[in-house]
Scaffold this motif. Structure first.
Motif, PDB file in Angstrom:
ATOM      1  N   LYS A  33       0.828  -1.206   0.000  1.00 18.49           N
ATOM      2  CA  LYS A  33       0.000   0.000   0.000  1.00 18.49           C
ATOM      3  C   LYS A  33       0.863   1.257   0.000  1.00 18.49           C
ATOM      4  O   LYS A  33       1.895   1.315   0.674  1.00 18.49           O
ATOM      5  CB  LYS A  33      -0.909   0.031   1.243  1.00 18.49           C
ATOM      6  N   GLY A  35       0.953   4.580   1.403  1.00 16.61           N
ATOM      7  CA  GLY A  35       0.355   5.460   2.412  1.00 16.61           C
ATOM      8  C   GLY A  35       1.039   6.805   2.541  1.00 16.61           C
ATOM      9  O   GLY A  35       0.469   7.737   3.107  1.00 16.61           O
ATOM     10  N   CYS A  36       2.274   6.897   2.069  1.00 13.68           N
ATOM     11  CA  CYS A  36       2.957   8.180   2.216  1.00 13.68           C
ATOM     12  C   CYS A  36       4.032   8.407   1.160  1.00 13.68           C
ATOM     13  O   CYS A  36       4.367   9.548   0.863  1.00 13.68           O
ATOM     14  CB  CYS A  36       3.567   8.303   3.615  1.00 13.68           C
ATOM     15  N   ALA A  37       4.573   7.328   0.632  1.00 21.27           N
ATOM     16  CA  ALA A  37       5.665   7.420  -0.359  1.00 21.27           C
ATOM     17  C   ALA A  37       6.858   8.182   0.172  1.00 21.27           C
ATOM     18  O   ALA A  37       7.652   8.706  -0.601  1.00 21.27           O
ATOM     19  CB  ALA A  37       5.161   8.030  -1.670  1.00 21.27           C
ATOM     20  N   GLY A  39       8.522   6.912   3.209  1.00 21.12           N
ATOM     21  CA  GLY A  39       9.214   6.068   4.177  1.00 21.12           C
ATOM     22  C   GLY A  39       8.741   6.220   5.604  1.00 21.12           C
ATOM     23  O   GLY A  39       9.421   5.783   6.540  1.00 21.12           O
ATOM     24  N   ALA A  40       7.552   6.796   5.797  1.00 19.39           N
ATOM     25  CA  ALA A  40       7.126   7.102   7.163  1.00 19.39           C
ATOM     26  C   ALA A  40       6.112   6.117   7.734  1.00 19.39           C
ATOM     27  O   ALA A  40       6.166   5.786   8.920  1.00 19.39           O
ATOM     28  CB  ALA A  40       6.540   8.508   7.206  1.00 19.39           C
ATOM     29  N   CYS A  41       5.175   5.632   6.919  1.00 18.74           N
ATOM     30  CA  CYS A  41       4.003   4.976   7.505  1.00 18.74           C
ATOM     31  C   CYS A  41       4.140   3.463   7.638  1.00 18.74           C
ATOM     32  O   CYS A  41       3.538   2.862   8.517  1.00 18.74           O
ATOM     33  CB  CYS A  41       2.758   5.313   6.691  1.00 18.74           C
ATOM     34  N   GLY A  42       4.863   2.840   6.749  1.00 17.53           N
ATOM     35  CA  GLY A  42       5.046   1.384   6.828  1.00 17.53           C
ATOM     36  C   GLY A  42       4.041   0.585   6.029  1.00 17.53           C
ATOM     37  O   GLY A  42       4.137  -0.648   5.968  1.00 17.53           O
ATOM     38  N   CYS A  44       3.764   0.129   2.999  1.00 21.67           N
ATOM     39  CA  CYS A  44       4.344  -0.516   1.809  1.00 21.67           C
ATOM     40  C   CYS A  44       5.347  -1.606   2.190  1.00 21.67           C
ATOM     41  O   CYS A  44       6.088  -2.085   1.323  1.00 21.67           O
ATOM     42  CB  CYS A  44       5.056   0.528   0.958  1.00 21.67           C
ATOM     43  N   CYS A  56       8.757   2.069  -0.685  1.00 28.11           N
ATOM     44  CA  CYS A  56       8.466   3.355  -1.339  1.00 28.11           C
ATOM     45  C   CYS A  56       9.720   4.203  -1.475  1.00 28.11           C
ATOM     46  O   CYS A  56       9.795   5.058  -2.350  1.00 28.11           O
ATOM     47  CB  CYS A  56       7.380   4.107  -0.583  1.00 28.11           C
TER      48      CYS A  56
END
Ligand code: FES
Ligand code: FES
Length: 856
Positions: A33, A35-37, A39-42, A44, A56
């Protein structure tokens, strides 16, 4: 070129290419997924040589020679284990974070199949979940490890689910496996991509727009300006939100879109945006709500020919608060300040529109009401509403932040104009700038009590910054005011509220809907009164707690379902057996109420021996799909696999209103119950053979009238129902939080683990509100980043104890009362009191200063 393996197959990719784009766009591995592209949300997360990796931010070169595994590449046995474990533990709400969590779980369990809870939390600490509070995700990982360790066979039961039962949610398996389609997971032939050029200044007149260079770029399909739009403004309640700012018009905030660019691929869109030239005349802006109220301040909505920045004022008065306060033994006056809060849902806003042959448009969207989206898109497309079909894709969290339109109308116009499917998605930073936040509020409150701590009166002044657009600013202020007196038995109250436009980002709906802000003031003042009286903080609440038959401060007679006292009793031992413990109570309406036409609607269709549940009630992760299916299963005593629930579609499903105000469990739940009872009669008459009812439809509405604010009645009914809650915060000696306890009275819990999930998620969300989240906005610009904004991580979350209190008395929906919002309301004052008891510093501002969680 770099070579690497994905799920066992070798691929080659240009060195500098990002791996997430390749996995999603080329290989269609949609469990990964975006979610931020950044590297913050996890969301992906995949495994690269067994290590959880956020793809990402990874280029192909960095993956050279590595073996990538995504959820799609798990073995059949692993897939069964994770489906079962995440489903059974009810770890899945919106689901957007879940495939990434599964990969973290696999990485851990592959090395250690008997992990502790701390090890599980550590394994997911780089991945955010905004819904669950992580507890049930850790439960799921523990369960998965146990199944793998003990090699337990798995069987998925299809049983009747009665009220209170908890089992795998209707949407859990698809979300866990990454097969649930969110809007960004839709790929269509000839689909083009769109994105907006946004304002360079929060307040400036657009003098000219030059598109020449951008249009010449290869791959650009078209560019929209305001002149291309049949309608100019949209808006959830008030039509004041410009879809695009035209030449000659004035921007309202940095989130304003001026030009929308469409191209064959995302890279070309970005290049073309950079070639758009916009000339501005910068104008003075106003960012402070008190400055905005002064004469001569820049007017945010100059186009409305108004001389004021005040969106709305609310005034509520009952009894004689001046005399009550004057004659009271004890009184306290304080001013409290609460900040912006960012919803930080894991899924950024995304919409896919495609033209229909009849001249209409189909929209797949991530939002809180398909019918509201349809209406708001019709303002801009100029199409009659019936020509627009809106279907919810899966929604990756909303919490109020997806009630307003962002890109949906522009996706529709582009699809109609360019005659191809169009995808528009906000970047994470755009999302944080554009969608409405929780209102910052200043609350000055005087509260008074007698010598026994019995509350006698309250006066309160609320000033909110509603930012650049009205959004839900009026109703949020109203709810802040109507709930400011708290869930207590006294009637002398006066509240005045003002919502003020500024050139800041918009503020609107957010879990708690204004009550989160005023509850902080209400509860903190009560703590000070308890000190003056010389009684403890539990006791003062117990003495004042509203009981059935008594009159709420808003004049409504508390009904039999009123259960505040029971929640206080449920936490009593925790309160008295701990040292540094803070306590706070809350009430919150379930249902929109206040005289509005708050309809629930449901249609059941029997098709091929199955019962299809149709209701345009957006499933944002809160679990309404499960509540409706379980309502049918319980009533008909029908196994769950005989009942089909689908995402809301404005063409197929009756309008059941917005997913807001904790309303669906009660309002749509009652409509569903009524439709089911009709079906039940035929079901029994036909020997419980559904095949004999194929093709039959059962439709029901539910509407219970309420009284509008200020109704000329002695005991107005403002809302159909209320939930009640008491939460505790218990500190360790070092000042970190040891445990959060939430006791919530929900009438009847339809899905008990689901209710627990709401309590846990709400408490952790508001731990952020209390301690770590403070959305920095500098001169109208959101400078905070998703990764540093302050969301709690799994390894920092304390023990969470959720106590589900049930009480009969609600006469609708099998007695169930929604609890989505209230779970986030009393948390902050409970935490603030715990710190006050520990260090004697009485804090009046959020986030709280001088705690171990404070940013240095
Ligand atoms: S999408 Fe990769 S970390 Fe958020
Ligand atoms: S379930 Fe984790 S973000 Fe929604």
């Amino acid at each position: 070129m770099s070579k690497f393996f994905v799920n066992g197959k070798e691929y080659e990719l240009a060195d500098e290419k990002k791996v997430m784009g390749f996995l999603r766009d080329e290989l269609k591995l949609l469990s990964v997924k975006d979610g931020c592209a950044e590297g913050a949300c996890g969301a992906c997360t995949v495994l690269a040589d067994g290590i959880p990796t956020k793809v990402c931010v990874q280029t192909a070169k960095r993956m050279e020679g590595k073996h990538i595994i995504t959820v799609e590449g798990l073995s059949d046995r692993e897939k069964e284990v994770y489906k079962y474990a995440f489903g059974k533990a009810q770890a899945v709400q919106c689901g957007f974070c879940i495939p990434g969590m599964v990969m973290c779980a696999k990485s851990l369990i592959d090395k250690n199949n008997n992990p502790t809870r701390i090890e599980c939390a550590d394994a997911i600490k780089n991945n955010y979940c905004r819904c669950t509070g992580y507890k049930k995700i850790i439960d799921a990982i523990m369960l998965a490890a146990k199944i793998i360790r003990e090699n337990t066979p798995i069987s998925f039961e299809n049983k009747v689910m009665e009220l209170g039962d908890s089992d795998i949610r209707v949407d859990a398996i698809d979300k866990t496996m990454g097969t649930a389609k969110y809007a960004d997971d839709i790929y269509l032939d000839n689909m083009i991509y769109g994105s907006c050029v946004r304002a360079a200044y929060p307040r400036a007149r657009v003098k000219s727009i030059n598109l020449e260079e951008a249009k010449k770029l290869d791959g650009v399909v078209g560019i929209l300006t305001a002149k291309d739009l049949p309608g100019k403004m949209t808006g959830h309640l008030k039509k004041d939100w410009f879809a695009l700012i035209d030449v000659g018009d004035i921007t309202h905030s940095l989130g304003d879109a001026i030009v929308a660019v469409y191209a064959k691929d995302k890279e070309t869109v970005e290049k073309a945006k950079a070639l758009v030239k916009i000339e501005y005349e910068e104008l003075p802006a106003v960012f402070d709500r008190y400055e905005a109220m002064k004469e001569g301040a820049p007017i945010v909505h100059e186009e409305e020919d108004t001389k004021t920045n005040i969106l709305v004022e609310k005034h509520i008065k009952r009894g004689d608060p001046d005399t009550a306060i004057k004659n009271a033994k004890f009184k306290v006056t304080k001013t409290y300040k609460t900040p912006y809060t960012e919803h930080a849902f894991l899924e950024p806003e995304c919409a896919v529109a495609l033209p229909l042959q009849d001249g209409g448009v189909m929209l797949y969207s991530s939002d809180q009401s398909t019918y509201d989206t349809r209406r708001e898109c019709s303002y801009i497309t100029g199409l009659p509403e019936e020509k627009i079909i809106v279907e919810n894709s899966y929604v990756g969290g909303a919490f109020g932040g997806k009630e307003d339109m962002t890109i949906q109308p522009l996706a529709c116009v582009a699809a109609l104009k360019f005659k191809v499917p169009v995808k528009m998605k906000l970047t994470r930073q755009e999302s944080m700038q554009v969608h409405p936040k929780r209102h910052p509020m200043d609350v000055t409150m005087t509260t008074a009590c007698d010598e026994n701590g019995i509350l006698v009166g309250m006066k309160c002044e609320v000033v909110s910054d509603t930012g650049c657009y009205a959004s839900l600013g009026g109703p949020v202020l109203e709810r802040a005011c109507t709930h400011a007196a708290g869930p207590y038995n006294y009637q002398n109250v006066e509240i005045h509220g003002t919502a003020v436009y500024t050139n800041n980002p918009p503020a609107g709906a957010f879990r708690g809907f204004g009550v989160t802000q005023t509850c902080f003031a209400t509860e903190m003042n009560i703590d000070l009164l308890a000190d003056m009286v010389g009684i403890d903080y539990w006791e003062i609440r117990k003495r004042n707690a509203i009981k059935p038959g008594q009159v709420l401060p808003n004049g409504q007679i508390a009904d039999e379902s009123t259960g505040l006292e029971e929640t206080l009793d449920a936490v009593k031992d925790y309160y008295y057996n701990n040292k540094y413990v803070g306590i706070a109570c809350a009430m919150k309406n379930a249902g929109v109420g206040v005289g509005l036409p708050d309809y629930g609607r449901c249609k059941l269709i029997v098709n091929n021996g199955l019962v299809e549940v149709h209701s345009a009630a957006s499933e944002n992760g809160q679990g309404i799909g499960q509540v409706l299916v379980q309502t049918v299963s319980n009533e008909l005593k029908l196994p769950i696999d005989k009942i089909v629930w689908k995402n809301s579609n404005s063409n197929n499903d009756p309008d059941s209103g917005c997913s807001s105000g904790s309303r669906h469990t009660l309002i749509t739940g009652e409509a569903c119950l009524r439709a089911t009872r009709e079906l039940c009669k035929d079901f029994i008459a036909n020997g419980k053979d559904l095949n004999k009812l194929n093709g039959k439809e059962y439709v029901a509405d539910f509407f219970e009238p309420t009284d509008k604010l200020g109704a000329d009645k002695e005991f107005p009914v403002s809302h159909v129902g209320y939930g009640f809650a008491t939460q505790l915060c218990i500190l360790n000696e070092d000042g970190t939080i040891k445990e959060m306890v939430g006791a919530h009275e929900v009438g009847k819990a339809v899905n008990k683990l689901g209710v627990e999930g709401q309590i846990e998620g709400g408490m952790v969300m508001s731990m952020g509100y209390a301690l770590t989240e403070n959305l920095k906005v500098v001169e109208g610009k959101v400078t905070a980043k998703y990764g540093t904004y302050g969301l709690f991580r799994a390894n920092k979350v304390p023990e969470l104890t959720s106590i589900v209190v049930e009480k009969a008395g609600m006469k609708f929906a099998n007695g169930a009362i929604g609890c989505g919002e209230i779970t986030a309301i009393p948390t902050a004052p409970a935490i603030a009191l715990a710190y006050y008891r520990k260090d004697k510093e009485f804090r009046t501002e959020l986030p709280l200063v001088n705690t171990p969680y404070s940013k240095k």
